[in-house]
Design a protein around this motif. Structure first.
Motif, PDB file in Angstrom:
ATOM      1  N   ARG A   7      16.843  83.068  44.600  1.00  0.00           N
ATOM      2  CA  ARG A   7      16.565  84.562  45.025  1.00  0.00           C
ATOM      3  C   ARG A   7      14.872  84.586  45.482  1.00  0.00           C
ATOM      4  NH1 ARG A   7      20.076  88.589  44.219  1.00  0.00           N
ATOM      5  NH2 ARG A   7      18.904  89.665  45.643  1.00  0.00           N
ATOM      6  N   GLU A   8      14.162  83.991  44.725  1.00  0.00           N
ATOM      7  CA  GLU A   8      12.621  83.957  45.220  1.00  0.00           C
ATOM      8  C   GLU A   8      12.380  83.320  46.392  1.00  0.00           C
ATOM      9  OE1 GLU A   8       8.350  82.275  43.375  1.00  0.00           O
ATOM     10  OE2 GLU A   8      10.512  81.782  42.419  1.00  0.00           O
ATOM     11  N   HIS A   9      13.193  82.053  46.486  1.00  0.00           N
ATOM     12  CA  HIS A   9      12.959  81.080  47.810  1.00  0.00           C
ATOM     13  C   HIS A   9      13.684  82.016  49.101  1.00  0.00           C
ATOM     14  CE1 HIS A   9      11.172  77.714  46.155  1.00  0.00           C
ATOM     15  NE2 HIS A   9      12.038  77.600  45.232  1.00  0.00           N
ATOM     16  N   LEU A  10      14.791  82.655  48.659  1.00  0.00           N
ATOM     17  CA  LEU A  10      15.357  83.356  49.869  1.00  0.00           C
ATOM     18  C   LEU A  10      14.559  84.637  50.247  1.00  0.00           C
ATOM     19  CD1 LEU A  10      18.051  84.175  51.510  1.00  0.00           C
ATOM     20  CD2 LEU A  10      18.430  85.801  49.584  1.00  0.00           C
ATOM     21  N   TYR A  11      13.743  85.286  49.442  1.00  0.00           N
ATOM     22  CA  TYR A  11      12.932  86.349  49.840  1.00  0.00           C
ATOM     23  C   TYR A  11      11.559  85.543  50.586  1.00  0.00           C
ATOM     24  CZ  TYR A  11      15.420  89.985  47.778  1.00  0.00           C
ATOM     25  OH  TYR A  11      16.282  90.983  47.336  1.00  0.00           O
ATOM     26  N   ARG A  12      11.108  84.606  49.898  1.00  0.00           N
ATOM     27  CA  ARG A  12       9.953  83.904  50.647  1.00  0.00           C
ATOM     28  C   ARG A  12      10.483  83.407  51.967  1.00  0.00           C
ATOM     29  NH1 ARG A  12       8.666  79.547  47.102  1.00  0.00           N
ATOM     30  NH2 ARG A  12       7.603  81.048  45.756  1.00  0.00           N
ATOM     31  N   THR A  13      11.525  82.712  52.110  1.00  0.00           N
ATOM     32  CA  THR A  13      12.092  82.543  53.475  1.00  0.00           C
ATOM     33  C   THR A  13      12.105  83.724  54.459  1.00  0.00           C
ATOM     34  OG1 THR A  13      13.144  80.599  52.642  1.00  0.00           O
ATOM     35  CG2 THR A  13      13.974  81.419  54.789  1.00  0.00           C
ATOM     36  N   GLN A  14      12.748  84.762  53.886  1.00  0.00           N
ATOM     37  CA  GLN A  14      12.527  86.174  54.840  1.00  0.00           C
ATOM     38  C   GLN A  14      11.283  86.344  55.271  1.00  0.00           C
ATOM     39  OE1 GLN A  14      15.012  88.804  52.447  1.00  0.00           O
ATOM     40  NE2 GLN A  14      17.016  88.056  53.505  1.00  0.00           N
ATOM     41  N   LYS A  15      10.491  86.462  54.092  1.00  0.00           N
ATOM     42  CA  LYS A  15       9.082  86.808  54.578  1.00  0.00           C
ATOM     43  C   LYS A  15       8.280  86.247  55.715  1.00  0.00           C
ATOM     44  CE  LYS A  15       4.909  86.919  51.871  1.00  0.00           C
ATOM     45  NZ  LYS A  15       4.288  86.633  50.507  1.00  0.00           N
ATOM     46  N   ALA A  52       6.375  85.520  61.150  1.00  0.00           N
ATOM     47  CA  ALA A  52       6.316  84.789  62.344  1.00  0.00           C
ATOM     48  C   ALA A  52       6.765  85.559  63.319  1.00  0.00           C
ATOM     49  CB  ALA A  52       7.471  83.604  62.086  1.00  0.00           C
ATOM     50  N   GLY A  53       7.891  86.445  63.253  1.00  0.00           N
ATOM     51  CA  GLY A  53       8.290  87.292  64.144  1.00  0.00           C
ATOM     52  C   GLY A  53       7.219  88.232  64.439  1.00  0.00           C
ATOM     53  N   LEU A  54       6.381  88.770  63.424  1.00  0.00           N
ATOM     54  CA  LEU A  54       5.221  89.692  63.569  1.00  0.00           C
ATOM     55  C   LEU A  54       4.123  89.122  64.562  1.00  0.00           C
ATOM     56  CD1 LEU A  54       4.238  92.632  63.077  1.00  0.00           C
ATOM     57  CD2 LEU A  54       3.196  91.638  60.934  1.00  0.00           C
ATOM     58  N   ILE A  55       3.957  87.814  64.118  1.00  0.00           N
ATOM     59  CA  ILE A  55       2.848  87.028  64.946  1.00  0.00           C
ATOM     60  C   ILE A  55       3.312  86.815  66.316  1.00  0.00           C
ATOM     61  CG2 ILE A  55       1.795  84.955  65.078  1.00  0.00           C
ATOM     62  CD1 ILE A  55       1.455  84.768  62.099  1.00  0.00           C
ATOM     63  N   GLU A  56       4.485  86.513  66.632  1.00  0.00           N
ATOM     64  CA  GLU A  56       5.196  86.324  67.989  1.00  0.00           C
ATOM     65  C   GLU A  56       5.150  87.452  68.650  1.00  0.00           C
ATOM     66  OE1 GLU A  56       9.443  84.996  69.572  1.00  0.00           O
ATOM     67  OE2 GLU A  56       8.646  83.821  67.544  1.00  0.00           O
ATOM     68  N   ARG A  57       5.677  88.579  68.307  1.00  0.00           N
ATOM     69  CA  ARG A  57       5.796  89.632  69.160  1.00  0.00           C
ATOM     70  C   ARG A  57       5.014  90.851  68.684  1.00  0.00           C
ATOM     71  NH1 ARG A  57      11.289  91.267  67.651  1.00  0.00           N
ATOM     72  NH2 ARG A  57      11.459  89.484  66.167  1.00  0.00           N
ATOM     73  N   GLY A  58       4.009  90.484  67.833  1.00  0.00           N
ATOM     74  CA  GLY A  58       3.011  91.561  67.321  1.00  0.00           C
ATOM     75  C   GLY A  58       2.302  92.307  68.416  1.00  0.00           C
ATOM     76  N   SER A  59       1.993  91.794  69.445  1.00  0.00           N
ATOM     77  CA  SER A  59       0.904  92.706  70.389  1.00  0.00           C
ATOM     78  C   SER A  59       1.981  93.443  71.406  1.00  0.00           C
ATOM     79  CB  SER A  59       0.253  91.600  71.331  1.00  0.00           C
ATOM     80  OG  SER A  59       1.303  90.769  71.935  1.00  0.00           O
ATOM     81  N   SER A  60       3.127  92.914  71.369  1.00  0.00           N
ATOM     82  CA  SER A  60       4.051  93.609  72.203  1.00  0.00           C
ATOM     83  C   SER A  60       5.083  94.670  71.661  1.00  0.00           C
ATOM     84  CB  SER A  60       5.035  92.752  73.081  1.00  0.00           C
ATOM     85  OG  SER A  60       5.757  92.201  72.098  1.00  0.00           O
ATOM     86  N   MET A  61       4.736  94.868  70.233  1.00  0.00           N
ATOM     87  CA  MET A  61       5.604  95.759  69.362  1.00  0.00           C
ATOM     88  C   MET A  61       4.936  97.153  69.677  1.00  0.00           C
ATOM     89  SD  MET A  61       6.284  93.821  66.121  1.00  0.00           S
ATOM     90  CE  MET A  61       7.775  93.733  65.697  1.00  0.00           C
ATOM     91  N   THR A  62       5.991  98.085  69.375  1.00  0.00           N
ATOM     92  CA  THR A  62       5.454  99.608  69.128  1.00  0.00           C
ATOM     93  C   THR A  62       4.881  99.589  67.840  1.00  0.00           C
ATOM     94  OG1 THR A  62       7.357 100.353  68.328  1.00  0.00           O
ATOM     95  CG2 THR A  62       7.298 100.269  70.646  1.00  0.00           C
TER      96      THR A  62
END
Length: 195
Positions: free
Chosen positions: A69-77, A82-92
């Motif tokens: 479960r810890e690894h699952l949450y780490r992977t999701q995090k 990564a999604g925040l970094i990738e789309r961070g500037s274009s996000m509302t």
């Protein structure tokens, strides 16, 4: 002068043999009691060893589920970061705040699982130590049982043959068996080839 009757030597010998037989029979009963006590200790050591093994396996399985479960949450995090970094500037700002909240909650869950697994690991190791103690006790009980059974057989032979030498051998076997049985309970010393 009164006549003195001398005892018959055959009768004296028979009385002596009868006394020896009673003593050996009584001693044999004592051997049987020691054997029962040793057998009880051996059975309990084996049961405790198996129970501790089962319980430690259960704890390790529980520990593993926490790790997964810890690894699952780490992977999701990591994926959300990564999604925040990738789309961070274009996000509302609202979407960004949503991502950051999710990352924070997932990080807290990851930390929680990390904390929860430590006591489980400690308990599993404690149970493994208990298993090892009982595993160490078991051979002493096994060898003690064998020696006490041999002592009972030898004392039976001593009764049938009226042999004090065979009875002495049964006493030696009992003494060694009793020491091993006591060591099974207390683990006072260690015999390397028994482990």
């Amino acid at each position: 002068m009164a006549e003195v009757e001398l005892p018959d030597t055959d009768e004296l010998e028979e009385l002596k043999e009868k006394k020896f037989t009673r003593r050996v029979a009584l001693t044999t009963a004592l051997y049987a009691v020691l054997l029962a006590i040793t057998s009880l200790g051996g059975n309990n050591a084996m049961k405790e060893m198996l129970l501790a093994q089962q319980q430690s396996s259960d704890q390790w399985a529980f520990y593993q589920s926490k790790v997964m479960r810890e690894h699952l949450y780490r992977t999701q995090k990591v994926q959300l970061e990564a999604g925040l970094i990738e789309r961070g500037s274009s996000m509302t700002p609202e979407a960004r705040r949503h991502y950051e909240d999710k990352i924070k909650k997932i990080g807290e869950e990851e930390e929680r699982y990390n904390r929860e697994k430590l006591p489980i690991e400690h308990e599993a190791k404690k149970l493994e130590a208990e298993r090892e103690i009982n595993r160490s006790k078991d051979p002493y009980f096994d060898y003690a049982e064998v020696l006490l059974q041999i002592a009972i057989v030898l004392s039976s032979i001593a009764i049938l043959s009226s042999s004090r030498g065979v009875f002495a051998m049964s006493m030696i076997s009992t003494a060694i068996g009793s020491v091993l049985s006591l060591n099974g309970y207390l683990l006072i010393f260690s015999i390397p080839f028994l482990h």
